[in-house]
Design a protein around this motif. Structure first.
Motif: not given
Length: 169
Positions: A105-120
């Motif tokens: 809520i303070y706009n600080k990055i706390v982590g990441f989400g990652g999405r594949v760009i293929d079918d893996s």
């Protein structure tokens, strides 16, 4: 403030800084192929910038990037950017994935989400829990939603990163 609290505050601050550096790195790694993929999903350059969307190529490149900045591997471990296998081998958490910074809520990055760009599989992965990232206490887009919820007096909860982006563009 106790010595333990001071130490945790300093470690949290260090993690926030490393995650910001990682986000800048991920943004710089967006290739034409990745940009085309995003555009096909209606993610324009403006939206990429608004949400700091990047790309993690993997292949040890993130680790090398931080080595050039003289940032020790243990800091990357504490930040949830790399993991350690039982045999001691270090690996990057995100490989060949579109990266969505998760902000508090303070706009600080706390982590990441990652999405594949293929079918893996798995299609999506998140950073592991750290001192600053607790999965059960954090929602993607909460940095945007908090003030909007108060202004409108309601919230809409959606499932994924792309859903949050679609509602906010």
């Amino acid at each position: 403030m106790t010595a333990t609290q001071k130490r945790e505050y300093e470690e949290a601050d260090q993690i926030y800084n490393i995650l910001e550096l990682a986000s800048t790195y991920f943004i710089s790694e967006v290739t034409k192929e990745v940009a085309d993929y995003l555009l096909a999903r209606n993610i324009t350059k403006t939206i990429k910038e608004q949400f700091s969307i990047g790309y993690a190529p993997g292949k040890g490149r993130l680790i090398k990037h931080f080595e050039t900045k003289n940032i020790p591997l243990k800091f990357l471990l504490n930040s949830g950017l790399v993991g350690k296998k039982e045999n001691g081998r270090i690996y990057e958490i995100f490989n060949n994935r579109i990266i969505f910074p998760i902000r508090n809520i303070y706009n600080k990055i706390v982590g990441f989400g990652g999405r594949v760009i293929d079918d893996s599989m798995p299609k999506y992965i998140n950073s592991p829990e750290t001192l600053v990232f607790k999965k059960s206490e954090t929602m993607y887009g909460e940095n945007i939603a908090t003030s909007a919820s108060y202004k409108k007096n309601y919230s809409i909860v959606v499932e994924g990163y792309m859903d949050v982006i679609a509602l906010n563009t």
